[in-house]
Design an enzyme around this catalytic site. Structure first.
Site, PDB file in Angstrom:
ATOM      1  N   LYS A   1      97.456  13.806  66.332  1.00 33.55           N
ATOM      2  CA  LYS A   1      98.045  15.309  67.055  1.00 33.55           C
ATOM      3  C   LYS A   1      96.663  16.003  66.773  1.00 33.55           C
ATOM      4  CE  LYS A   1     102.615  15.747  64.935  1.00 33.55           C
ATOM      5  NZ  LYS A   1     103.314  15.743  65.868  1.00 33.55           N
TER       6      LYS A   1
ATOM      7  N   GLY B   1     110.085  19.606  60.606  1.00 31.66           N
ATOM      8  CA  GLY B   1     109.815  19.581  59.044  1.00 31.66           C
ATOM      9  C   GLY B   1     110.939  20.231  58.504  1.00 31.66           C
TER      10      GLY B   1
ATOM     11  N   LYS C   1     119.825  19.767  75.536  1.00 34.68           N
ATOM     12  CA  LYS C   1     120.788  20.275  76.234  1.00 34.68           C
ATOM     13  C   LYS C   1     120.405  21.359  77.281  1.00 34.68           C
ATOM     14  CE  LYS C   1     124.713  18.856  73.717  1.00 34.68           C
ATOM     15  NZ  LYS C   1     126.085  19.082  72.913  1.00 34.68           N
TER      16      LYS C   1
ATOM     17  N   GLY D   1     113.360  17.324  63.397  1.00 32.02           N
ATOM     18  CA  GLY D   1     114.451  17.293  62.644  1.00 32.02           C
ATOM     19  C   GLY D   1     115.300  16.089  62.546  1.00 32.02           C
TER      20      GLY D   1
ATOM     21  N   GLY E   1     109.515  12.786  62.204  1.00 32.47           N
ATOM     22  CA  GLY E   1     108.493  13.316  61.406  1.00 32.47           C
ATOM     23  C   GLY E   1     108.692  13.055  59.940  1.00 32.47           C
ATOM     24  N   SER E   2     109.039  14.361  59.175  1.00 34.30           N
ATOM     25  CA  SER E   2     109.218  14.338  57.867  1.00 34.30           C
ATOM     26  C   SER E   2     110.303  13.298  57.457  1.00 34.30           C
ATOM     27  CB  SER E   2     109.358  15.487  57.322  1.00 34.30           C
ATOM     28  OG  SER E   2     108.465  16.479  57.987  1.00 34.30           O
TER      29      SER E   2
END
Lengths: 323, 208
Positions: free
Chosen positions: A104, A176, A188, A241, A262-263
């Site tokens: 990143k 996160g 959507k 998420g 990610g997390s």
């Protein structure tokens, strides 16, 4: 369903590519850059911060790793300014794994991006997880032979990033948080906008198409291409998420080409199992029996507890240039 | 003659691109057939031809080892003579042995029918990826646009392997009986001749 592999003529004019050895061999063309993203399809790209995590990700079946200094969850906790990862860490991971490596850089930070290109990362994520460096402009990505991925929360943003030379789009979601609601909203939003476009195109209603392109602040040619394809002209992943196999299956069922986690993996207490199960659920997203088997591999008590997206101090999706 | 049934292994990678290329190739050859993504041994057992698409070979391999039955079915079908086309990751999956340019020997799962040794990521990382015109005599005089993305190369070939083309003295496409393997991605270029070659193999196979 197809994806446009070759950019339109006017975009081609802006491309930087290298001729080597002979006249014919060219690097960094739109086709080569977008083609890389196509190889990631139906796969899981995992955020990692260390060599050990990268190894776990590769063994679990990640299609690529995304190297960053802190996982998004820790970026929120630490506060301050989040920048690109240490070069040393990136190089160490590069020497250990065979799958592609992404990293990143801050939004608009041309130098961080150039550094990542020189190191030789396979793809650069111009990411809102890091603190934006330029509040007015994103990076002009046609100036790079390395492909870029950008976040978007609606069709307008996605097309504007593609216009700047992005080779892949992901939803922004709210990174996160372990909470998938924002990613679902963004997926959507894009899908609904494309449905609208498609009906204008099908009805040959040029006036509405032009109006829509003004509303989305995007070029008319790209709007028309998207309408014709009835999908984004580049590979489109879900991000922000995703924490469980069921989450991965949900976003795939909504039509995404793959997922970023990610997390969700390395902030859970069972990273190995979780990584494997998310890969399995991504491939067999439309087979509830296998998604159930995948979900069985994880213990909900070990999931990232997560955050309510309504009461966040920092909304990462709102950061960076408006246009 | 019944419809030709072609499958593209639907685990990971550019599955839709290969489906589209095959549909176009069938159309050009004036043949009727179905092309779909396959992930279960029951559907693979019914195929006349299979494409192993581009993607990450480690990912496809590890998911196939979880789904052991799928792996065995593909193995059996290829041994029985079903034509198979492997592009990039697919070529790696078909090979007998594979090692990585930087990391060395890899412990990934392979089908191992194609008598070649593969060097993964042989041209380097993504910024070394490229497009170039290739001469592939078996496809005719027109050059074929090769799209190389973190591509492998073929290092050693067995006696039964025919070299289809080389680039800079490196072998980048091979054929061994019913198996075609390419380092590059014919599904990303607009040229359908390689998919047509694969379909002609299927026609040959169906005669028996």
């Amino acid at each position: 369903m197809t994806i446009s592999l070759v950019a339109t003529e006017e975009e081609r004019n802006g491309i930087k590519f290298k001729n080597l050895h002979n006249e014919q061999l060219v690097q960094g063309t739109t086709l080569v850059k977008r083609g890389f993203a196509h190889m990631q399809k139906h796969g899981v790209i995992m955020d990692v911060t260390t060599v050990e995590q990268a190894q776990i990700a590769e063994d679990a079946g990640a299609v690529a790793v995304m190297v960053l200094d802190k996982l998004p969850y820790d970026v929120r906790k630490a506060g301050g300014v989040a920048r690109t990862a240490s070069i040393k860490v990136i190089e160490e991971i590069m020497d250990e794994i065979t799958i592609p490596l992404m990293a990143k850089c801050r939004i608009g930070h041309i130098s961080e991006a150039k550094i990542l290109e020189v190191i030789g990362v396979d793809m650069i994520d111009e990411s809102e997880v890091l603190t934006p460096a330029d509040e007015e402009n994103h990076i002009w990505k046609w100036n790079y032979t390395t492909p870029f991925v950008n976040g978007a929360k609606n069709l307008g943003e996605a097309l504007r990033r593609i216009e700047e030379g992005s080779s892949m789009i992901r939803t922004k979601g709210e990174p996160g948080t372990g909470n998938i609601a924002e990613a679902i909203r963004h997926i959507k939003q894009v899908n609904n906008d494309i449905r609208k476009l498609r009906s204008f195109y099908f009805d040959k209603d040029e006036q509405e198409l032009i109006k829509f392109s003004r509303e989305l602040k995007s070029s008319y040619s790209l709007i028309k291409e998207t309408a014709k394809l009835a999908r984004l002209p580049v590979v489109n992943f879900a991000a922000g998420g995703i924490s469980t196999p069921a989450d991965a299956a949900l976003v795939m069922n909504l039509g995404c080409d793959g997922v970023f986690v990610g997390s969700g993996i390395f902030k859970a207490e069972d990273p190995e199992q979780r990584a494997k199960s998310i890969v399995l659920a991504t491939t067999y997203y439309d087979d509830p029996t296998i998604v159930m088997e995948a979900q069985k591999l994880v213990d909900e008590k070990k999931s990232l507890l997560g955050l309510d997206t309504k009461s966040l101090e920092l909304r990462m999706q709102e950061r960076g240039p408006m246009i | 003659m019944s419809n030709i049934k072609v499958g593209v292994l639907g685990i990971q990678g550019d599955i839709e691109e290969n489906i589209l290329s095959t549909v176009e190739a069938l159309k050009k050859l004036n043949l009727r057939g179905t092309v779909e993504s396959v992930r279960y041994s029951e559907s693979i057992a019914e195929l006349d031809g299979l494409i192993l698409p581009g993607g990450e070979s480690t990912v496809i391999g590890s998911l196939l080892s979880i789904q052991g039955k799928v792996f065995q079915t593909i193995e059996k079908k290829i041994t029985e003579g079903m034509p198979v086309l492997g592009t990039c990751a697919g070529l790696i999956m078909l090979s007998k042995r594979t090692y990585d340019k930087v990391v060395g020997e890899t412990k990934q799962k392979l089908f191992g029918m194609l008598d070649v040794v593969i060097e993964r990521n042989a041209f380097g990382r993504q910024h070394e990826s490229f497009e170039v015109d290739l001469e592939i005599p078996v496809l005719g005089k027109e050059p074929f646009r090769g799209i190389f993305i973190r591509s492998p190369i073929v290092n050693n070939v067995g006696e039964s392997v025919t070299i289809l083309t080389k680039f800079n003295d490196k072998i980048v496409a091979v054929k061994q009986n019913n198996i075609i393997g390419t380092s590059f991605h014919p599904e990303l270029s607009a040229d359908r001749r390689l998919h047509e070659l694969f379909i002609k193999d299927i026609l040959e196979f169906r005669k028996y």
